[in-house]
Design a protein around this motif. Structure first.
Motif, mmCIF file in Angstrom:
data_model
loop_
_atom_site.group_PDB
_atom_site.id
_atom_site.type_symbol
_atom_site.label_atom_id
_atom_site.label_comp_id
_atom_site.label_asym_id
_atom_site.label_seq_id
_atom_site.Cartn_x
_atom_site.Cartn_y
_atom_site.Cartn_z
ATOM 1 N N LYS A 1 84.078 71.869 33.092
ATOM 2 C CA LYS A 1 85.243 72.005 33.967
ATOM 3 C C LYS A 1 85.488 70.689 34.685
ATOM 4 C CE LYS A 1 87.216 75.066 37.526
ATOM 5 N NZ LYS A 1 86.959 76.195 38.446
ATOM 6 N N LEU A 2 86.753 70.401 34.952
ATOM 7 C CA LEU A 2 87.144 69.255 35.782
ATOM 8 C C LEU A 2 88.069 69.773 36.870
ATOM 9 C CD1 LEU A 2 87.448 66.243 36.473
ATOM 10 C CD2 LEU A 2 89.304 66.136 34.800
ATOM 11 N N ASN A 3 87.593 69.693 38.129
ATOM 12 C CA ASN A 3 88.459 70.064 39.240
ATOM 13 C C ASN A 3 88.761 68.818 40.069
ATOM 14 O OD1 ASN A 3 86.202 69.675 41.000
ATOM 15 N ND2 ASN A 3 85.520 71.769 40.605
ATOM 16 N N LEU A 4 89.372 69.014 41.230
ATOM 17 C CA LEU A 4 89.811 67.865 42.017
ATOM 18 C C LEU A 4 88.689 67.195 42.788
ATOM 19 C CD1 LEU A 4 93.219 69.168 43.364
ATOM 20 C CD2 LEU A 4 92.785 67.605 41.465
ATOM 21 N N ARG A 5 87.483 67.735 42.725
ATOM 22 C CA ARG A 5 86.360 67.107 43.426
ATOM 23 C C ARG A 5 85.216 66.751 42.488
ATOM 24 N NH1 ARG A 5 81.640 68.177 46.328
ATOM 25 N NH2 ARG A 5 81.430 66.856 48.174
ATOM 26 N N ASN A 6 84.925 67.604 41.496
ATOM 27 C CA ASN A 6 83.764 67.409 40.645
ATOM 28 C C ASN A 6 84.120 67.477 39.172
ATOM 29 O OD1 ASN A 6 81.804 67.419 42.826
ATOM 30 N ND2 ASN A 6 82.183 69.606 42.994
ATOM 31 N N THR A 7 83.289 66.800 38.375
ATOM 32 C CA THR A 7 83.248 67.019 36.932
ATOM 33 C C THR A 7 81.977 67.808 36.657
ATOM 34 O OG1 THR A 7 84.422 64.957 36.457
ATOM 35 C CG2 THR A 7 83.140 65.927 34.675
ATOM 36 N N ILE A 8 82.107 68.946 36.008
ATOM 37 C CA ILE A 8 80.978 69.855 35.816
ATOM 38 C C ILE A 8 80.494 69.755 34.375
ATOM 39 C CG2 ILE A 8 80.191 72.238 35.972
ATOM 40 C CD1 ILE A 8 82.473 72.718 37.982
ATOM 41 N N LEU A 9 79.212 69.366 34.207
ATOM 42 C CA LEU A 9 78.595 69.230 32.894
ATOM 43 C C LEU A 9 77.492 70.261 32.721
ATOM 44 C CD1 LEU A 9 78.078 65.365 32.467
ATOM 45 C CD2 LEU A 9 80.085 66.728 31.923
ATOM 46 N N GLN A 10 77.256 70.631 31.465
ATOM 47 C CA GLN A 10 76.100 71.455 31.118
ATOM 48 C C GLN A 10 75.204 70.640 30.193
ATOM 49 O OE1 GLN A 10 76.860 75.147 29.080
ATOM 50 N NE2 GLN A 10 74.917 76.023 29.717
ATOM 51 N N THR A 11 73.969 70.390 30.607
ATOM 52 C CA THR A 11 73.047 69.581 29.829
ATOM 53 C C THR A 11 72.568 70.362 28.603
ATOM 54 O OG1 THR A 11 71.059 70.357 30.968
ATOM 55 C CG2 THR A 11 72.270 68.525 31.984
ATOM 56 N N PRO A 12 71.991 69.665 27.609
ATOM 57 C CA PRO A 12 71.463 70.383 26.428
ATOM 58 C C PRO A 12 70.394 71.408 26.781
ATOM 59 C CG PRO A 12 71.661 68.046 25.952
ATOM 60 C CD PRO A 12 71.944 68.212 27.423
ATOM 61 N N GLN A 13 69.717 71.221 27.925
ATOM 62 C CA GLN A 13 68.706 72.192 28.360
ATOM 63 C C GLN A 13 69.311 73.379 29.103
ATOM 64 O OE1 GLN A 13 68.457 68.816 29.019
ATOM 65 N NE2 GLN A 13 67.147 68.472 27.230
ATOM 66 N N GLY A 14 70.626 73.360 29.330
ATOM 67 C CA GLY A 14 71.309 74.498 29.928
ATOM 68 C C GLY A 14 71.621 74.367 31.409
ATOM 69 N N GLN A 15 71.159 73.291 32.058
ATOM 70 C CA GLN A 15 71.439 73.137 33.489
ATOM 71 C C GLN A 15 72.897 72.721 33.713
ATOM 72 O OE1 GLN A 15 68.832 71.610 32.025
ATOM 73 N NE2 GLN A 15 67.025 72.538 32.939
ATOM 74 N N ILE A 16 73.462 73.183 34.839
ATOM 75 C CA ILE A 16 74.814 72.813 35.248
ATOM 76 C C ILE A 16 74.716 71.674 36.260
ATOM 77 C CG2 ILE A 16 76.943 73.587 36.361
ATOM 78 C CD1 ILE A 16 76.512 74.795 33.626
ATOM 79 N N VAL A 17 75.428 70.590 36.006
ATOM 80 C CA VAL A 17 75.379 69.412 36.873
ATOM 81 C C VAL A 17 76.788 69.158 37.421
ATOM 82 C CG1 VAL A 17 74.793 66.966 37.055
ATOM 83 C CG2 VAL A 17 73.541 68.437 35.461
ATOM 84 N N TYR A 18 76.889 69.019 38.740
ATOM 85 C CA TYR A 18 78.152 68.701 39.404
ATOM 86 C C TYR A 18 78.162 67.212 39.740
ATOM 87 C CZ TYR A 18 78.715 73.751 39.992
ATOM 88 O OH TYR A 18 78.854 75.094 39.764
ATOM 89 N N ILE A 19 79.063 66.465 39.120
ATOM 90 C CA ILE A 19 79.142 65.021 39.350
ATOM 91 C C ILE A 19 80.426 64.722 40.110
ATOM 92 C CG2 ILE A 19 79.068 62.752 38.263
ATOM 93 C CD1 ILE A 19 78.007 64.060 35.754
ATOM 94 N N PRO A 20 80.352 64.075 41.274
ATOM 95 C CA PRO A 20 81.588 63.713 41.995
ATOM 96 C C PRO A 20 82.506 62.871 41.110
ATOM 97 C CG PRO A 20 79.666 63.415 43.402
ATOM 98 C CD PRO A 20 79.139 63.711 42.035
ATOM 99 N N ASN A 21 83.786 63.160 41.158
ATOM 100 C CA ASN A 21 84.746 62.445 40.314
ATOM 101 C C ASN A 21 84.728 60.941 40.550
ATOM 102 O OD1 ASN A 21 85.709 64.742 39.014
ATOM 103 N ND2 ASN A 21 87.204 65.161 40.615
ATOM 104 N N LYS A 22 84.424 60.529 41.771
ATOM 105 C CA LYS A 22 84.375 59.103 42.077
ATOM 106 C C LYS A 22 83.324 58.403 41.219
ATOM 107 C CE LYS A 22 83.340 55.912 45.870
ATOM 108 N NZ LYS A 22 82.925 55.801 47.293
#
Length: 307
Positions: free
Chosen positions: A149-170
């Motif tokens: 997902k890409l929202n107005l604050r974060n880019t949301i990734l799912q790693t190959p191990q299944g974890q969800i990572v929230y990365i600030p868009n900046k």
């Protein structure tokens, strides 16, 4: 006395009301004009919002960004209309005060929420530039995963191990970004080594044949083979080939198949992939044999003990 006071009070109230009524009558044309200005700018605001929506819908599918920019455009148009209406009413002082207040508030909010603003603007730019989409596999700031997902604050990734990572868009916007699925293919670089006693031309031929026999490698691109170095116990090489790539298993499965195919091909043709070899050196100066070291002091050693 009370009657005189009430009479004077009534007279003052009536005078004030008459003054207000006269002012209202004088300002009535300007008020009608200001009202018409507001109505016109509300209409223009709706048209601008529709135009912005239509333009952005062609540039991005992110409904959040479209709605936000559409709303901002409409508010700006209506805001201009309000300032013009105040000017028509000769309320220039109020306009100046509003602009000054808005500037101060904007400056304070800018300092207080600069990180939020940076992520917000970065999210809009990422959406418009579209360097990746939902489902793409990317890597940024040493974080590797599938975009969920890409929202107005974060880019949301799912790693190959299944974890969800929230990365600030900046962070995504300011750092190098690798999109592994943008081209629909990925190169596998497979390193291996063979013994010094093997025919290297034969090794190269067999390695390329092993990859060509795989079902899912991209035959439209050349297989690359390079000998890289004389290792401690082997002559090392790297073979590179391309595979169609949309998900991680596309890459991992083909790499695994290539390792098995290479090993099988070498086994069938008596090509040895050597184990690492270590040479042990004994003695203070080296060159001593292990059995000599274990035997202890030789005859005539002056440091030996007497019987």
């Amino acid at each position: 006395m009370f009657e005189d006071f009430r009479s004077k009070l009534n007279e003052k109230v009536m005078t004030k009301l008459e003054s207000w009524l006269d002012t209202l009558i004088e300002m009535l044309p300007a008020m009608v004009m200001a009202l018409l200005v507001l109505i016109v700018f509300f209409g223009i605001g709706k048209l601008v919002r529709k135009a912005v929506h239509k333009i952005l819908s062609k540039a991005t599918m992110n409904k959040t960004v479209i709605d936000l920019l559409e709303t901002i455009a409409g508010i700006l148009v209506v805001g201009v209309g309000i300032f013009i209406a105040l000017g028509v009413l000769n309320l220039d002082g109020a306009v100046t005060s509003l602009l000054a207040g808005a500037g101060i508030v904007g400056l304070a909010l800018g300092f207080a929420f600069q990180d939020i603003a940076s992520n917000f603007i970065s999210g809009i730019i990422l959406t418009l530039r579209h360097p990746f989409g939902i489902g793409d596999i990317i890597e940024t700031k040493d974080i590797y995963g599938t975009v969920r997902k890409l929202n107005l604050r974060n880019t949301i990734l799912q790693t190959p191990q299944g974890q969800i990572v929230y990365i600030p868009n900046k962070i995504v916007f300011e750092n190098p970004l690798t999109n592994f699925t943008a081209e629909g293919q990925r190169r596998i670089d497979l390193a291996c080594g063979v013994s010094y006693g093997d025919d290297l031309k034969k090794v190269r031929k067999l390695a390329v044949e092993a990859i060509e026999e795989l079902d899912n490698y991209n035959s439209d691109r050349d297989i690359l083979f390079f000998f890289e170095e004389f290792g401690g116990s082997s002559v090392n090489f790297k073979i590179c080939f391309w595979v169609n790539f949309r998900t991680n298993p596309d890459f991992l499965d083909m790499r695994s198949e290539a390792i098995m195919a290479l090993k099988q091909k070498f086994d069938e043709n008596d090509i040895m992939i050597p184990f690492p070899i270590r040479t042990l050196d004994f003695g203070i100066r080296g060159g001593e044999k292990l059995d000599t070291m274990l035997a202890g002091p030789v005859n005539g050693d002056t440091n030996g003990s007497e019987g």
